[in-house]
Each structure stands twice: as C-alpha cells, then as structure tokens.
Scaffold this motif. Structure first.
Motif, PDB file in Angstrom:
ATOM      1  N   ALA A   1       1.015  -1.481   0.028  1.00  0.00           N
ATOM      2  CA  ALA A   1       0.111  -0.306   0.398  1.00  0.00           C
ATOM      3  C   ALA A   1       0.510   1.147   0.121  1.00  0.00           C
ATOM      4  O   ALA A   1       0.605   1.871  -1.179  1.00  0.00           O
ATOM      5  N   GLU A   2       2.187   1.179   0.905  1.00  0.00           N
ATOM      6  CA  GLU A   2       2.470   2.500   1.307  1.00  0.00           C
ATOM      7  C   GLU A   2       3.521   2.629  -0.368  1.00  0.00           C
ATOM      8  O   GLU A   2       3.279   3.834  -0.904  1.00  0.00           O
ATOM      9  N   GLY A   3       3.970   1.341  -1.253  1.00  0.00           N
ATOM     10  CA  GLY A   3       4.682   1.885  -2.697  1.00  0.00           C
ATOM     11  C   GLY A   3       3.695   2.640  -3.030  1.00  0.00           C
ATOM     12  O   GLY A   3       3.788   2.997  -4.429  1.00  0.00           O
ATOM     13  N   LEU A   4       2.488   2.195  -3.325  1.00  0.00           N
ATOM     14  CA  LEU A   4       1.706   1.922  -4.324  1.00  0.00           C
ATOM     15  C   LEU A   4       1.534   3.200  -4.474  1.00  0.00           C
ATOM     16  O   LEU A   4       1.232   4.443  -5.409  1.00  0.00           O
ATOM     17  N   LEU A   5       1.224   3.824  -2.978  1.00  0.00           N
ATOM     18  CA  LEU A   5       0.616   5.427  -2.787  1.00  0.00           C
ATOM     19  C   LEU A   5       1.673   6.729  -3.363  1.00  0.00           C
ATOM     20  O   LEU A   5       1.836   7.888  -3.798  1.00  0.00           O
ATOM     21  N   SER A   6       3.054   5.523  -2.864  1.00  0.00           N
ATOM     22  CA  SER A   6       4.583   7.096  -3.424  1.00  0.00           C
ATOM     23  C   SER A   6       4.707   6.922  -4.373  1.00  0.00           C
ATOM     24  O   SER A   6       4.783   7.727  -5.269  1.00  0.00           O
ATOM     25  N   ARG A   7       4.090   6.003  -5.096  1.00  0.00           N
ATOM     26  CA  ARG A   7       4.757   5.636  -6.784  1.00  0.00           C
ATOM     27  C   ARG A   7       4.047   6.263  -6.853  1.00  0.00           C
ATOM     28  O   ARG A   7       3.944   7.643  -8.433  1.00  0.00           O
ATOM     29  N   ALA A   8       2.013   6.698  -7.282  1.00  0.00           N
ATOM     30  CA  ALA A   8       1.410   7.522  -7.360  1.00  0.00           C
ATOM     31  C   ALA A   8       1.491   8.777  -7.296  1.00  0.00           C
ATOM     32  O   ALA A   8       1.316   9.519  -8.027  1.00  0.00           O
ATOM     33  N   THR A   9       1.418   9.279  -6.008  1.00  0.00           N
ATOM     34  CA  THR A   9       2.053  10.518  -6.064  1.00  0.00           C
ATOM     35  C   THR A   9       3.111  11.160  -6.528  1.00  0.00           C
ATOM     36  O   THR A   9       3.179  11.740  -7.261  1.00  0.00           O
ATOM     37  N   ASP A  10       4.493  10.042  -6.958  1.00  0.00           N
ATOM     38  CA  ASP A  10       5.324  10.824  -7.873  1.00  0.00           C
ATOM     39  C   ASP A  10       5.427  10.684  -9.170  1.00  0.00           C
ATOM     40  O   ASP A  10       5.707  11.697  -9.202  1.00  0.00           O
ATOM     41  N   ALA A  11       4.390   9.958  -9.483  1.00  0.00           N
ATOM     42  CA  ALA A  11       3.456  10.294 -11.839  1.00  0.00           C
ATOM     43  C   ALA A  11       2.406  11.857 -11.145  1.00  0.00           C
ATOM     44  O   ALA A  11       2.220  11.831 -11.989  1.00  0.00           O
ATOM     45  N   MET A  12       1.704  12.242  -9.867  1.00  0.00           N
ATOM     46  CA  MET A  12       1.199  12.578 -10.059  1.00  0.00           C
ATOM     47  C   MET A  12       2.301  13.798 -10.196  1.00  0.00           C
ATOM     48  O   MET A  12       1.650  15.797 -10.611  1.00  0.00           O
ATOM     49  N   LEU A  13       3.149  14.065  -9.384  1.00  0.00           N
ATOM     50  CA  LEU A  13       3.534  15.572 -10.020  1.00  0.00           C
ATOM     51  C   LEU A  13       4.443  15.633 -10.781  1.00  0.00           C
ATOM     52  O   LEU A  13       4.844  16.763 -11.131  1.00  0.00           O
ATOM     53  N   GLN A  14       4.862  14.371 -11.345  1.00  0.00           N
ATOM     54  CA  GLN A  14       5.360  14.161 -12.803  1.00  0.00           C
ATOM     55  C   GLN A  14       4.210  14.831 -13.784  1.00  0.00           C
ATOM     56  O   GLN A  14       4.978  16.090 -14.469  1.00  0.00           O
ATOM     57  N   ALA A  15       3.170  14.868 -13.865  1.00  0.00           N
ATOM     58  CA  ALA A  15       1.576  14.893 -14.566  1.00  0.00           C
ATOM     59  C   ALA A  15       1.762  16.842 -14.532  1.00  0.00           C
ATOM     60  O   ALA A  15       1.287  17.433 -15.472  1.00  0.00           O
ATOM     61  N   ARG A  16       1.486  16.940 -13.196  1.00  0.00           N
ATOM     62  CA  ARG A  16       1.598  18.853 -12.916  1.00  0.00           C
ATOM     63  C   ARG A  16       2.409  19.479 -13.116  1.00  0.00           C
ATOM     64  O   ARG A  16       2.211  20.066 -13.767  1.00  0.00           O
ATOM     65  N   ASP A  17       3.865  18.967 -13.449  1.00  0.00           N
ATOM     66  CA  ASP A  17       4.672  19.119 -14.034  1.00  0.00           C
ATOM     67  C   ASP A  17       4.889  19.547 -15.651  1.00  0.00           C
ATOM     68  O   ASP A  17       5.567  20.587 -16.517  1.00  0.00           O
ATOM     69  N   HIS A  18       4.422  18.323 -16.012  1.00  0.00           N
ATOM     70  CA  HIS A  18       4.412  18.202 -17.084  1.00  0.00           C
ATOM     71  C   HIS A  18       3.240  19.447 -18.333  1.00  0.00           C
ATOM     72  O   HIS A  18       3.591  19.959 -19.167  1.00  0.00           O
ATOM     73  N   GLY A  19       1.844  19.617 -17.445  1.00  0.00           N
ATOM     74  CA  GLY A  19       1.271  20.823 -17.522  1.00  0.00           C
ATOM     75  C   GLY A  19       0.216  19.989 -17.216  1.00  0.00           C
ATOM     76  O   GLY A  19       0.118  19.618 -15.766  1.00  0.00           O
TER      77      GLY A  19
END
Length: 308
Positions: free
Chosen positions: A283-301
């Motif tokens: 659970a912790e790893g999945l939410l951590s990876r989702a958070t990283d991906a969300m930050l990437q999406a926010r940075d790209h537009g």
C-alpha cells in the motif's frame, strides 16, 4: 416484552434491554424494573447465550443496550469476558456485577463494556439513567467514527479509511493474483473565499465528487485524500488500456467549468497512476509511486495523467 430472544415486536422509539443471563430470579427482577409505572417504557429481551444476545442487540438497532450478567466474581467468570467484544459490535453493553470495584468489573471495562452496575443499585430510575448514558455514548462514538472515516463536505471516505480499503485490496490481489490501479488526482485553481453556502473550495470539491462518482464502477473507491486531492482505487482492471480510459474520463469530467455563483470557473487536474503489482506490491509503495507520477503530470502541463 420479555422472553428468550423475543425481539420481533421491538420499536424504534423505546429503549430495549437485552439481558444475557440464565438466572430466572434476575429475569423476574428485570421484568419488574422495566415494567415499572411512572417511568418510560423499556422493552426486555432475555437471552441465554451470547449468540442470541448479539442477534437481539442487532435487531434492536440504535435503541438496544446489553446487560451482561457477570455476578459471582469467581475465576470462571473471567472466561465470560471473551464474549464482550462480540456483543459490543452490535450495541453498547453494561456489565452487571456484585461490586463495581471488583476484579471482574475492572476486567469487563477493559474488555469493552460501556459501564458496570452493581445489582444492589438496580432501581427503575437508575436502570433508565444507565441505559440513556450507554446509548448517548454509543451515538457519540458513531459520530466521531464517521467524522474520522468520512469527509463531512463530500461524504467520501477520508484518507484514513482509504488506507484501510487499500490494504485489504492488496491482500485480495495477492491471494487472487489480481491487478488494480490507484489514481491520485491533484486539483488546482480552486477558488478562495466564502459564499452564503460555505467556502468556495468545499463547494467545488463537493461538486467534483458528484461528477467523478458516475465515471467509476460500483466496485471502485473514491476518497477525498487531501483537501485538494482525490484518490481512486480501481480494482480488477485487466488491462492498462482500461485504466487509461478511466483516467481520460475523470479528467474530462473534472475539468468541465464549475459554476459556484462567481461565474464559470475552470480548474486543472494532474493524475498520477500506480499499478499493482508492476509499480509496487504494498500500500505504501503504491501511494508513493502514484504521488511521484502525479507530480510529474503536474510539472508537464495541465490536465495530464502519468503512469508510475
């Protein structure tokens, strides 16, 4: 009303005392106490074993209180304490003891009874006072639990409950060799300020929560994860393409202009997606990876989704 688990005629408007005892003299005493004149009516149910008592408490709903006969105080009575957690799941339970300061009374309180009362203190007025206290305390606990587990603005599960649901989903997926996705949605451009109906941010989040629910399946879970974040758990998603379709529908729904009495308002969202088991297996790893991906999406537009 009295009898062995005779709870068919309970009403929602009267308190129900479910007595777990095999003592016929106590049963007679309780019948007299519950039927006393000049006080409010109390329905009485007598059950001879914990299973029947638990069923009766469940049938009584929010008006039922259990009275567990723990008199005697001998060593063998401590074995009875194991039934208290099961009974308490169906309603508040009061322990009937010889003395409130006895070892069995302290053990009952530690095991989860709401209160203890000595048989010598049982009067019609005292019985009703104890029942009202037990019901009021249980209702307060229900309200506190709901506030902890459900967001008061959107009625969606809070982050606390989402973690519990996600942990269960991980166990199911490991057992069934299944596949699921987490979509973490960050929402930008929410308005500040207040209207007559409340803070604009809360009004906006409530509308967005109503929009996202029809996009998802009944088996999916959506949570208000943070003040300006939503999290979706989409179980049993067989293909990455299916997850992508869900993400696209979410972005389409959430980015439609909002109308909050201050004119049309456009917002931006960023969606980070993690997959079980390819992104992580906990659970912790999945939410951590989702958070990283969300930050990437926010940075790209604006209005993008990114897979972890």
């Amino acid at each position: 009303m009295s009898g062995e688990a005779d709870f068919q005629s309970m009403t929602d408007n009267e308190m129900v005392l479910v007595a777990l005892t095999g003592d016929t003299q106590l049963k007679t005493q309780l019948e007299s106490l519950c039927g006393a004149k000049d006080v409010e009516a109390v329905a009485l149910v007598v059950a001879g074993d914990p299973e029947k008592a638990a069923r009766a408490l469940g049938a009584a709903g929010t008006q039922g209180v259990g009275l567990y006969d723990l008199r005697g105080g001998g060593t063998q009575h401590h074995n009875l304490l194991a039934a208290i957690p099961t009974l308490s799941r169906n309603g508040p339970v009061i322990g009937l003891v010889d003395h409130e300061a006895s070892q069995i009374a302290q053990g009952a309180l530690a095991a989860g009874v709401t209160d203890v009362i000595a048989q010598g203190e049982l009067t019609p007025a005292m019985l009703r006072r104890v029942l009202r206290y037990a019901l009021a305390r249980k209702e307060s606990e229900r309200k506190l639990t709901r506030l902890r587990l459900f967001d008061p603005v959107t009625s969606l599960p809070t982050q606390i409950l989402f973690w519990e649901i996600l942990s269960l989903a991980v166990r199911r997926a490991k057992r069934n060799h299944d596949f699921f996705a987490i979509l973490l949605i960050d929402i930008e451009n929410l308005p500040d300020g207040h209207s007559e109906d409340g803070p604009y941010q809360d009004l906006a989040m409530n509308e967005l929560a109503q929009r996202i629910t029809p996009v998802l399946r009944g088996s999916d879970t959506v949570s208000r994860f943070e003040r300006q974040q939503l999290a979706v758990l989409a179980e049993s998603m067989p293909r990455v393409e299916d997850v992508q379709i869900v993400a696209e529908k979410i972005i389409e729904e959430l980015t439609r202009p909002l109308s909050l009495g201050i004119g049309p308002l456009s917002i931006n969202v960023a969606v980070g997606i993690s997959l079980y088991p390819t992104s992580a297996t906990g659970a912790e790893g999945l939410l951590s990876r989702a958070t990283d991906a969300m930050l990437q999406a926010r940075d790209h537009g604006a209005n993008l989704f990114v897979f972890a």
